[in-house]
Design a protein around this motif. Structure first.
Motif, mmCIF file in Angstrom:
data_model
loop_
_atom_site.group_PDB
_atom_site.id
_atom_site.type_symbol
_atom_site.label_atom_id
_atom_site.label_comp_id
_atom_site.label_asym_id
_atom_site.label_seq_id
_atom_site.Cartn_x
_atom_site.Cartn_y
_atom_site.Cartn_z
ATOM 1 N N GLU A 100 7.389 1.018 -0.734
ATOM 2 C CA GLU A 100 6.792 0.115 -1.546
ATOM 3 C C GLU A 100 7.466 0.182 -3.166
ATOM 4 O O GLU A 100 7.731 -1.054 -3.668
ATOM 5 C CB GLU A 100 5.029 0.479 -1.790
ATOM 6 C CG GLU A 100 4.274 0.514 -0.753
ATOM 7 C CD GLU A 100 3.021 1.141 -1.064
ATOM 8 O OE1 GLU A 100 2.605 0.721 -2.047
ATOM 9 O OE2 GLU A 100 2.641 1.914 -0.197
ATOM 10 N N ASN A 101 8.025 1.009 -3.345
ATOM 11 C CA ASN A 101 8.456 1.590 -4.911
ATOM 12 C C ASN A 101 10.121 1.300 -4.561
ATOM 13 O O ASN A 101 10.728 0.524 -5.412
ATOM 14 C CB ASN A 101 8.422 2.924 -5.204
ATOM 15 C CG ASN A 101 8.998 3.360 -6.718
ATOM 16 O OD1 ASN A 101 8.845 2.265 -7.496
ATOM 17 N ND2 ASN A 101 9.643 4.224 -6.812
ATOM 18 N N TYR A 111 4.910 -4.307 6.996
ATOM 19 C CA TYR A 111 4.035 -3.075 6.703
ATOM 20 C C TYR A 111 4.164 -2.926 5.231
ATOM 21 O O TYR A 111 3.116 -2.548 4.620
ATOM 22 C CB TYR A 111 4.593 -1.831 7.396
ATOM 23 C CG TYR A 111 4.167 -0.822 7.036
ATOM 24 C CD1 TYR A 111 2.972 -0.171 7.403
ATOM 25 C CD2 TYR A 111 5.046 0.083 6.447
ATOM 26 C CE1 TYR A 111 2.484 0.865 7.190
ATOM 27 C CE2 TYR A 111 4.565 1.554 6.151
ATOM 28 C CZ TYR A 111 3.131 1.858 6.466
ATOM 29 O OH TYR A 111 2.895 3.131 5.992
ATOM 30 N N VAL A 112 5.541 -3.034 4.655
ATOM 31 C CA VAL A 112 5.570 -2.670 3.078
ATOM 32 C C VAL A 112 4.782 -3.560 2.348
ATOM 33 O O VAL A 112 4.227 -3.187 1.424
ATOM 34 C CB VAL A 112 7.141 -2.464 2.906
ATOM 35 C CG1 VAL A 112 7.287 -2.469 1.429
ATOM 36 C CG2 VAL A 112 7.657 -1.433 3.682
ATOM 37 N N GLY A 119 -1.503 -1.004 -2.907
ATOM 38 C CA GLY A 119 -1.232 -0.317 -3.995
ATOM 39 C C GLY A 119 -1.526 -1.148 -5.312
ATOM 40 O O GLY A 119 -2.210 -0.339 -6.267
ATOM 41 N N ASN A 120 -1.181 -2.226 -5.236
ATOM 42 C CA ASN A 120 -1.493 -2.882 -6.707
ATOM 43 C C ASN A 120 -3.058 -3.128 -6.754
ATOM 44 O O ASN A 120 -3.231 -3.004 -7.890
ATOM 45 C CB ASN A 120 -0.793 -4.510 -6.436
ATOM 46 C CG ASN A 120 0.567 -4.525 -6.409
ATOM 47 O OD1 ASN A 120 1.226 -3.299 -6.901
ATOM 48 N ND2 ASN A 120 1.391 -5.548 -5.907
ATOM 49 N N PHE A 121 -3.750 -3.259 -5.681
ATOM 50 C CA PHE A 121 -5.070 -3.491 -5.882
ATOM 51 C C PHE A 121 -5.611 -2.280 -6.427
ATOM 52 O O PHE A 121 -6.664 -2.160 -7.233
ATOM 53 C CB PHE A 121 -5.872 -3.981 -4.609
ATOM 54 C CG PHE A 121 -7.367 -3.736 -4.514
ATOM 55 C CD1 PHE A 121 -8.289 -4.491 -5.063
ATOM 56 C CD2 PHE A 121 -7.892 -2.631 -3.687
ATOM 57 C CE1 PHE A 121 -9.505 -4.343 -5.027
ATOM 58 C CE2 PHE A 121 -9.313 -2.444 -3.899
ATOM 59 C CZ PHE A 121 -10.036 -3.310 -4.344
ATOM 60 N N ILE A 198 -1.859 5.184 -8.322
ATOM 61 C CA ILE A 198 -0.674 5.544 -7.630
ATOM 62 C C ILE A 198 -0.003 6.845 -7.620
ATOM 63 O O ILE A 198 0.449 7.014 -8.791
ATOM 64 C CB ILE A 198 0.321 4.455 -7.260
ATOM 65 C CG1 ILE A 198 -0.423 3.321 -7.036
ATOM 66 C CG2 ILE A 198 1.423 4.703 -6.561
ATOM 67 C CD1 ILE A 198 0.271 1.734 -6.945
ATOM 68 N N THR A 199 0.284 7.485 -6.666
ATOM 69 C CA THR A 199 1.003 8.780 -6.904
ATOM 70 C C THR A 199 1.993 8.651 -5.474
ATOM 71 O O THR A 199 1.750 7.984 -4.465
ATOM 72 C CB THR A 199 0.363 9.995 -6.827
ATOM 73 O OG1 THR A 199 1.173 10.955 -7.293
ATOM 74 C CG2 THR A 199 -0.362 10.332 -5.386
#
Length: 280
Positions: A100-101, A111-112, A119-121, A198-199
């Motif tokens: 994602e990053n 998938y990504v 993650g944004n949510f 997010i971590t």
């Protein structure tokens, strides 16, 4: 645990000493639908779940599956569970991918894309004081099941089983491989913190794909099967990014990747068991 039958979910259930409530797939399979909120709240109430952490480990990995399926299972389903958990005052933890990053909007991977949207949510939820954490993971291995057939290790295992050429790119891509047991311990550590948003779970010691292939094939006396540069290199990849272990997990112990993967492969090489599950 949502997804307790999968690789990560079953490992988490096995390794914790805390009481575990596994939600059956038949119960949550429709929770991606827009009207699912009342059903989720009803289930939690009838199950007398009033405290604890909801670990959402279910997901679709297979890139051959449709975008809509990835969207439903990897984004909408956890979104609705998070919203219900927040209503009940429960903490929720979801899992994504470091891609994602790394890839962001450059990727075409369903998938990504679905995990990036999740993650944004969650990042937005965290800014509104919702107790939810999205943990971006590297590539997982280990456990009782052989690797997915569509993934790098699955293709490597198939080459060993069938003694056919293992064709790959130049193999300069960097990957962190994490054993499930090590990841589970780190997740429980993170779950006890107040971390939200997010971590990323890193051990900071990636290997090149070609080095993994060479080491594994050599360990099973099949190095002659390796065919480097037989496939074109991907356009967007990680060739130079290294990730530092975060402050929350810097003291966690992760086993060495190359011998760890060989140890994981041994029973499957001996028993010739292949598996093509699409959930983790």
């Amino acid at each position: 645990i949502i997804g307790g039958r999968g690789r990560l979910g079953s490992c988490l259930a096995k390794m914790t000493s805390d009481p575990v409530h596994n939600v059956d797939n038949a119960v949550y399979s429709e929770w991606w639908r827009a009207d699912s909120q009342k059903n989720i709240l009803k289930y939690f109430a009838e199950s007398n779940i009033t405290q604890g952490t909801v670990l959402i480990t279910t997901g679709v990995l297979d890139p051959a599956r449709s975008m809509s399926e990835h969207e439903s299972v990897n984004y909408l389903l956890p979104k609705h569970i998070i919203e219900a958990a927040n209503t009940l005052g429960l903490r929720a933890i979801t899992f994504g991918t470091v891609m994602e990053n790394l890839l962001g909007d450059k990727t075409q991977s369903p998938y990504v894309i679905s995990k990036l949207r999740l993650g944004n949510f969650i990042q937005e939820c965290a800014t509104n004081n919702v107790s939810v954490l999205h943990i971006r993971l590297h590539t997982l291995y280990g456990g009782a099941y052989p690797p997915h057939s569509f993934m790098f290790l699955g293709q490597l295992l198939k080459a060993i089983h069938t003694t056919t050429d293992f064709k790959m790119t130049h193999g300069e891509q960097l990957r962190e491989y994490h054993h499930l047991d090590d990841v589970a311990r780190a997740i429980f550590h993170l779950a006890k913190t107040n971390l939200t948003g997010i971590t990323q779970l890193n051990h900071g010691k990636p290997e090149k794909l070609k080095d993994i292939a060479q080491h594994v094939l050599n360990s099973f006396e099949q190095l002659s099967l390796l065919r480097l540069n037989a496939l074109p290199p991907p356009n967007h990849e990680n060739y130079d990014a290294f990730f530092e272990p975060g402050p929350y997990v810097k003291d966690m112990v992760f086993r060495k990747t190359l011998p760890g993967i060989v140890d994981y492969f041994r029973p499957f090489v001996a028993e010739s068991r292949l598996e093509a599950s699409i959930t983790f």
